[in-house]
Design a protein around this motif. Structure first.
Motif, PDB file in Angstrom:
ATOM      1  N   MET A  21      15.892   1.474   1.385  1.00 21.94           N
ATOM      2  CA  MET A  21      15.464   0.199   1.951  1.00 21.94           C
ATOM      3  C   MET A  21      14.661   0.446   3.223  1.00 21.94           C
ATOM      4  O   MET A  21      14.937   1.379   3.970  1.00 21.94           O
ATOM      5  CB  MET A  21      16.685  -0.672   2.275  1.00 21.94           C
ATOM      6  CG  MET A  21      16.331  -2.070   2.746  1.00 21.94           C
ATOM      7  SD  MET A  21      17.776  -3.147   2.888  1.00 21.94           S
ATOM      8  CE  MET A  21      18.500  -2.510   4.381  1.00 21.94           C
ATOM      9  N   LEU A  22      13.672  -0.399   3.452  1.00 26.99           N
ATOM     10  CA  LEU A  22      12.821  -0.268   4.625  1.00 26.99           C
ATOM     11  C   LEU A  22      13.002  -1.488   5.519  1.00 26.99           C
ATOM     12  O   LEU A  22      12.800  -2.624   5.088  1.00 26.99           O
ATOM     13  CB  LEU A  22      11.348  -0.133   4.212  1.00 26.99           C
ATOM     14  CG  LEU A  22      10.333   0.105   5.330  1.00 26.99           C
ATOM     15  CD1 LEU A  22      10.593   1.428   6.035  1.00 26.99           C
ATOM     16  CD2 LEU A  22       8.907   0.073   4.775  1.00 26.99           C
ATOM     17  N   ASN A  23      13.417  -1.241   6.758  1.00 21.23           N
ATOM     18  CA  ASN A  23      13.492  -2.299   7.756  1.00 21.23           C
ATOM     19  C   ASN A  23      12.247  -2.252   8.620  1.00 21.23           C
ATOM     20  O   ASN A  23      11.827  -1.183   9.066  1.00 21.23           O
ATOM     21  CB  ASN A  23      14.732  -2.128   8.640  1.00 21.23           C
ATOM     22  CG  ASN A  23      15.998  -2.597   7.963  1.00 21.23           C
ATOM     23  OD1 ASN A  23      15.958  -3.288   6.942  1.00 21.23           O
ATOM     24  ND2 ASN A  23      17.143  -2.232   8.505  1.00 21.23           N
ATOM     25  N   ASP A  67      -4.310  -5.410   3.320  1.00 25.90           N
ATOM     26  CA  ASP A  67      -4.253  -4.236   2.457  1.00 25.90           C
ATOM     27  C   ASP A  67      -3.819  -2.997   3.223  1.00 25.90           C
ATOM     28  O   ASP A  67      -3.036  -2.177   2.719  1.00 25.90           O
ATOM     29  CB  ASP A  67      -5.618  -3.990   1.801  1.00 25.90           C
ATOM     30  CG  ASP A  67      -5.913  -4.959   0.671  1.00 25.90           C
ATOM     31  OD1 ASP A  67      -4.961  -5.625   0.206  1.00 25.90           O
ATOM     32  OD2 ASP A  67      -7.082  -5.051   0.267  1.00 25.90           O
ATOM     33  N   LYS A  68      -4.297  -2.853   4.445  1.00 24.01           N
ATOM     34  CA  LYS A  68      -3.922  -1.681   5.239  1.00 24.01           C
ATOM     35  C   LYS A  68      -2.430  -1.699   5.542  1.00 24.01           C
ATOM     36  O   LYS A  68      -1.737  -0.688   5.395  1.00 24.01           O
ATOM     37  CB  LYS A  68      -4.741  -1.642   6.533  1.00 24.01           C
ATOM     38  CG  LYS A  68      -4.524  -0.373   7.348  1.00 24.01           C
ATOM     39  CD  LYS A  68      -5.410  -0.341   8.593  1.00 24.01           C
ATOM     40  CE  LYS A  68      -6.848  -0.055   8.239  1.00 24.01           C
ATOM     41  NZ  LYS A  68      -7.692   0.135   9.449  1.00 24.01           N
ATOM     42  N   ILE A  69      -1.912  -2.865   5.939  1.00 25.09           N
ATOM     43  CA  ILE A  69      -0.476  -2.983   6.223  1.00 25.09           C
ATOM     44  C   ILE A  69       0.337  -2.691   4.969  1.00 25.09           C
ATOM     45  O   ILE A  69       1.314  -1.935   4.998  1.00 25.09           O
ATOM     46  CB  ILE A  69      -0.138  -4.384   6.773  1.00 25.09           C
ATOM     47  CG1 ILE A  69      -0.745  -4.565   8.174  1.00 25.09           C
ATOM     48  CG2 ILE A  69       1.379  -4.604   6.830  1.00 25.09           C
ATOM     49  CD1 ILE A  69      -0.614  -5.973   8.722  1.00 25.09           C
ATOM     50  N   LYS A  70      -0.064  -3.263   3.868  1.00 23.56           N
ATOM     51  CA  LYS A  70       0.673  -3.067   2.610  1.00 23.56           C
ATOM     52  C   LYS A  70       0.671  -1.595   2.207  1.00 23.56           C
ATOM     53  O   LYS A  70       1.718  -1.045   1.822  1.00 23.56           O
ATOM     54  CB  LYS A  70       0.048  -3.919   1.503  1.00 23.56           C
ATOM     55  CG  LYS A  70       0.267  -5.413   1.670  1.00 23.56           C
ATOM     56  CD  LYS A  70      -0.488  -6.194   0.596  1.00 23.56           C
ATOM     57  CE  LYS A  70      -0.300  -7.684   0.744  1.00 23.56           C
ATOM     58  NZ  LYS A  70      -1.075  -8.452  -0.261  1.00 23.56           N
ATOM     59  N   ASN A  71      -0.479  -0.952   2.268  1.00 25.27           N
ATOM     60  CA  ASN A  71      -0.571   0.446   1.839  1.00 25.27           C
ATOM     61  C   ASN A  71       0.266   1.365   2.719  1.00 25.27           C
ATOM     62  O   ASN A  71       0.931   2.289   2.230  1.00 25.27           O
ATOM     63  CB  ASN A  71      -2.039   0.898   1.852  1.00 25.27           C
ATOM     64  CG  ASN A  71      -2.862   0.274   0.745  1.00 25.27           C
ATOM     65  OD1 ASN A  71      -2.314  -0.144  -0.277  1.00 25.27           O
ATOM     66  ND2 ASN A  71      -4.165   0.184   0.939  1.00 25.27           N
ATOM     67  N   ILE A  72       0.252   1.112   4.018  1.00 26.14           N
ATOM     68  CA  ILE A  72       1.054   1.933   4.930  1.00 26.14           C
ATOM     69  C   ILE A  72       2.534   1.756   4.630  1.00 26.14           C
ATOM     70  O   ILE A  72       3.300   2.736   4.554  1.00 26.14           O
ATOM     71  CB  ILE A  72       0.748   1.565   6.396  1.00 26.14           C
ATOM     72  CG1 ILE A  72      -0.665   2.020   6.764  1.00 26.14           C
ATOM     73  CG2 ILE A  72       1.777   2.195   7.339  1.00 26.14           C
ATOM     74  CD1 ILE A  72      -1.153   1.517   8.115  1.00 26.14           C
ATOM     75  N   LEU A  73       2.969   0.515   4.450  1.00 27.93           N
ATOM     76  CA  LEU A  73       4.394   0.259   4.204  1.00 27.93           C
ATOM     77  C   LEU A  73       4.842   0.807   2.854  1.00 27.93           C
ATOM     78  O   LEU A  73       5.958   1.321   2.723  1.00 27.93           O
ATOM     79  CB  LEU A  73       4.678  -1.242   4.296  1.00 27.93           C
ATOM     80  CG  LEU A  73       4.562  -1.837   5.699  1.00 27.93           C
ATOM     81  CD1 LEU A  73       4.737  -3.354   5.653  1.00 27.93           C
ATOM     82  CD2 LEU A  73       5.591  -1.216   6.649  1.00 27.93           C
ATOM     83  N   LEU A  74       3.990   0.721   1.847  1.00 26.70           N
ATOM     84  CA  LEU A  74       4.341   1.281   0.537  1.00 26.70           C
ATOM     85  C   LEU A  74       4.503   2.798   0.627  1.00 26.70           C
ATOM     86  O   LEU A  74       5.417   3.372   0.012  1.00 26.70           O
ATOM     87  CB  LEU A  74       3.269   0.917  -0.497  1.00 26.70           C
ATOM     88  CG  LEU A  74       3.286  -0.518  -1.010  1.00 26.70           C
ATOM     89  CD1 LEU A  74       2.096  -0.765  -1.932  1.00 26.70           C
ATOM     90  CD2 LEU A  74       4.588  -0.832  -1.742  1.00 26.70           C
ATOM     91  N   GLU A  87       8.210   7.415   0.768  1.00 27.89           N
ATOM     92  CA  GLU A  87       8.739   8.605   1.432  1.00 27.89           C
ATOM     93  C   GLU A  87      10.235   8.470   1.680  1.00 27.89           C
ATOM     94  O   GLU A  87      10.989   9.433   1.526  1.00 27.89           O
ATOM     95  CB  GLU A  87       8.004   8.829   2.755  1.00 27.89           C
ATOM     96  CG  GLU A  87       6.554   9.284   2.580  1.00 27.89           C
ATOM     97  CD  GLU A  87       5.819   9.389   3.902  1.00 27.89           C
ATOM     98  OE1 GLU A  87       6.418   9.040   4.945  1.00 27.89           O
ATOM     99  OE2 GLU A  87       4.642   9.809   3.900  1.00 27.89           O
ATOM    100  N   ALA A  88      10.664   7.257   2.034  1.00 32.41           N
ATOM    101  CA  ALA A  88      12.096   7.035   2.273  1.00 32.41           C
ATOM    102  C   ALA A  88      12.890   7.169   0.985  1.00 32.41           C
ATOM    103  O   ALA A  88      13.973   7.770   0.959  1.00 32.41           O
ATOM    104  CB  ALA A  88      12.306   5.654   2.886  1.00 32.41           C
ATOM    105  N   THR A  89      12.346   6.639  -0.090  1.00 27.97           N
ATOM    106  CA  THR A  89      13.024   6.696  -1.386  1.00 27.97           C
ATOM    107  C   THR A  89      13.154   8.124  -1.888  1.00 27.97           C
ATOM    108  O   THR A  89      14.166   8.502  -2.487  1.00 27.97           O
ATOM    109  CB  THR A  89      12.259   5.850  -2.421  1.00 27.97           C
ATOM    110  OG1 THR A  89      12.166   4.496  -1.956  1.00 27.97           O
ATOM    111  CG2 THR A  89      12.966   5.868  -3.769  1.00 27.97           C
TER     112      THR A  89
END
Length: 306
Positions: free
Chosen positions: A1-3, A221-228, A233-235
């Motif tokens: 999970m990402l907070n 798009d930049k925010i989405k790509n960074i968070l994905l 990486e977390a997963t």
């Protein structure tokens, strides 16, 4: 999970900034804001935040580089105002010019001013122009003071996306070479500052981005790509059940229409007068971006320890 922590910087700078951040807080577009206690609109802004339906999380935006210091006599002052961020970085290593005791005094004055305004010590601290990771005196003194006052969270502006964005066309169009060089130095010094704050048991998020998404450089798009990428990486990490935290630094607000109003004693700067902050406000409040958070199990929180 990402907070995800989304911090709106520069609260208290002027009324337009305050109202823009209030709108973002009310609509769940940001999860907290950092206040400049020497900002001319900080006192009036306090009442705006106190009247929000859900009391906002507010931290200290430590300011040692713009406007008037709180202490009347200080080596940090130059003709009555703070030195610029570029000047301060060059002076900090010389205790004959910038006195360690006066840096500590200004930090304590700003923390106490925050307590006077908001009724408590700040739950976290970050720095205007990222001064809290500046080499030499500042980060060492700040970490020590925070530890003494049991303030246990700081921003760590080491932006892993910035190196990839240094050749971004928008960055090259909107930032001169000195700004690019300054942001590169922030990235470098933040990595070094991690051990200083860890030594004092002060927490910070696992990831940070915002250097590559300021003003017109911010896009959905930049925010989405960074968070994905961060979620992936977390997963795939060795501890996939670990909750990963990320902070996005943002600067939403409405454009200042009168440059003589607001600021920290010197009037409003160009960033305050431009539409760049309104652009960030609109991106952050996008319905599709908020839906993206829900669809991808990204939870907005206000503190690392939440």
């Amino acid at each position: 999970m990402l907070n995800l922590i989304i911090t709106a910087d520069d609260y208290g700078y002027n009324s337009e900034r305050n109202l823009g951040i209030k709108y973002c807080l009310e609509n769940g577009a940001v999860s907290r804001t950092s206040a400049m206690v020497n900002g001319l609109a900080c006192l009036s802004g306090r009442d705006i935040l106190n009247n929000l339906p859900k009391k906002a999380t507010v931290g200290l935006h430590l300011n040692l580089t713009e406007g008037r210091p709180l202490q009347c006599h200080s080596s940090l002052r130059q003709y009555g105002f703070f030195s610029s961020k570029q000047s301060l970085t060059m002076l900090l290593d010389d205790d004959d010019v910038i006195k360690k005791s006066e840096v500590k005094s200004e930090i304590i004055l700003q923390i106490n001013k925050f307590k006077e305004l908001f009724g408590l010590y700040p739950p976290y601290v970050d720095g205007h122009h990222h001064v809290h990771v500046f080499p030499g005196i500042v980060r060492d003194v700040l970490a020590s003071v925070m530890s003494e006052l049991n303030i246990r969270e700081v921003r760590m502006p080491h932006d892993g996306t910035f190196d990839e964005a240094r050749d971004d066309a928008t960055l090259n169009e909107t930032a001169d070479g000195s700004l690019r060089d300054f942001l590169m130095s922030v990235n470098t010094e933040a990595e070094k500052a991690k051990s200083v704050y860890k030594h004092h048991s002060i927490k910070f998020s696992d990831h940070f981005f915002g250097l590559s998404t300021m003003g017109l450089m911010m896009t959905e798009d930049k925010i989405k790509n960074i968070l994905l990428k961060m979620r992936s990486e977390a997963t795939n990490s060795k501890t996939p059940n670990k909750i990963t935290t990320c902070e996005l630094m943002a600067h939403p607000g409405y454009p200042c229409t009168d440059p003589t109003r607001g600021g920290c004693g010197e009037g409003a700067d160009q960033f305050a007068q431009s539409t760049d902050r309104l652009h960030e406000l609109n991106v952050l409040n996008s319905t599709s971006l908020k839906q993206f958070y829900r669809d991808n199990n990204i939870h907005l929180i206000s503190l690392v320890s939440s």
